[in-house]
Scaffold this motif. Structure first.
Motif, PDB file in Angstrom:
ATOM      1  N   GLY A 215      93.176  33.351  93.571  1.00 31.28           N
ATOM      2  CA  GLY A 215      94.456  33.257  94.260  1.00 31.28           C
ATOM      3  C   GLY A 215      94.359  33.320  95.770  1.00 31.28           C
ATOM      4  O   GLY A 215      93.304  33.557  96.350  1.00 31.28           O
ATOM      5  N   GLU A 216      95.513  33.097  96.373  1.00 34.14           N
ATOM      6  CA  GLU A 216      95.588  33.107  97.826  1.00 34.14           C
ATOM      7  C   GLU A 216      95.362  34.488  98.405  1.00 34.14           C
ATOM      8  O   GLU A 216      94.928  34.622  99.547  1.00 34.14           O
ATOM      9  N   ASP A 217      95.671  35.512  97.613  1.00 32.24           N
ATOM     10  CA  ASP A 217      95.474  36.876  98.114  1.00 32.24           C
ATOM     11  C   ASP A 217      94.033  37.364  97.922  1.00 32.24           C
ATOM     12  O   ASP A 217      93.707  38.489  98.261  1.00 32.24           O
ATOM     13  N   LYS A 218      93.171  36.496  97.368  1.00 31.92           N
ATOM     14  CA  LYS A 218      91.732  36.793  97.206  1.00 31.92           C
ATOM     15  C   LYS A 218      91.489  38.062  96.367  1.00 31.92           C
ATOM     16  O   LYS A 218      90.635  38.872  96.673  1.00 31.92           O
ATOM     17  N   THR A 219      92.228  38.180  95.267  1.00 31.01           N
ATOM     18  CA  THR A 219      92.041  39.306  94.356  1.00 31.01           C
ATOM     19  C   THR A 219      90.666  39.198  93.714  1.00 31.01           C
ATOM     20  O   THR A 219      90.309  38.132  93.199  1.00 31.01           O
TER      21      THR A 219
ATOM     22  N   VAL B  79      91.137  41.328  87.526  1.00 30.05           N
ATOM     23  CA  VAL B  79      92.145  40.626  86.732  1.00 30.05           C
ATOM     24  C   VAL B  79      91.724  40.762  85.272  1.00 30.05           C
ATOM     25  O   VAL B  79      90.734  40.153  84.846  1.00 30.05           O
ATOM     26  N   PRO B  80      92.448  41.590  84.486  1.00 32.94           N
ATOM     27  CA  PRO B  80      92.004  41.915  83.127  1.00 32.94           C
ATOM     28  C   PRO B  80      91.682  40.712  82.238  1.00 32.94           C
ATOM     29  O   PRO B  80      90.648  40.709  81.569  1.00 32.94           O
ATOM     30  N   ARG B  81      92.541  39.694  82.209  1.00 29.99           N
ATOM     31  CA  ARG B  81      92.261  38.528  81.339  1.00 29.99           C
ATOM     32  C   ARG B  81      91.028  37.771  81.787  1.00 29.99           C
ATOM     33  O   ARG B  81      90.276  37.262  80.969  1.00 29.99           O
TER      34      ARG B  81
END
Length: 121
Positions: A42-46, A51-53
């Motif tokens: 994502g754009e927020d660079k998580t 991210v569990p999935r």
């Protein structure tokens, strides 16, 4: 004769348990090595491992790789390729799709290939 059969069966079972334990360790090592790659989403660079999935999909790919490595040592037990080619498969949860992706990546030449203006691994 009966004693030899019991001893043989015992050691065969022991070997299977060790192999299962080793596979579990290999899966964990695969996942931990993947986390060091610092893939982001994502754009927020998580971080992807947060991210569990996504993390669950990577763990399933690691399980598949370890299983394939057990039967064919030429297949790397570690994640290969880039996020762009892996991401579409990660959320599928389909082991056949994981195997297909792994085989596609493993069949690529290990040498860098030049195509146009970009280098591909």
């Amino acid at each position: 004769m009966k004693t030899n059969l019991i001893v043989t069966v015992f050691f065969a079972c022991l070997h299977q348990n060790v192999s299962a334990n080793e596979l579990g360790l290999l899966e964990k090592d695969c996942f931990n090595e993947w986390k060091t790659r610092q893939w982001v989403l994502g754009e927020d660079k998580t971080p992807a491992y947060e991210v569990p999935r996504f993390a669950k999909g990577i763990k399933q790919i690691c399980e598949t790789r370890a299983r394939l490595f057990k039967t064919n040592p030429d297949i790397s037990p570690y994640i290969q390729g880039r996020i762009a080619e892996s991401a579409p498969y990660i959320f599928s949860g389909d082991n056949k799709a994981y195997e297909s992706l792994i085989m596609k990546i493993e069949e690529r030449s290990s040498k860098p290939q030049f195509s146009g203006a970009y280098m591909r691994d």
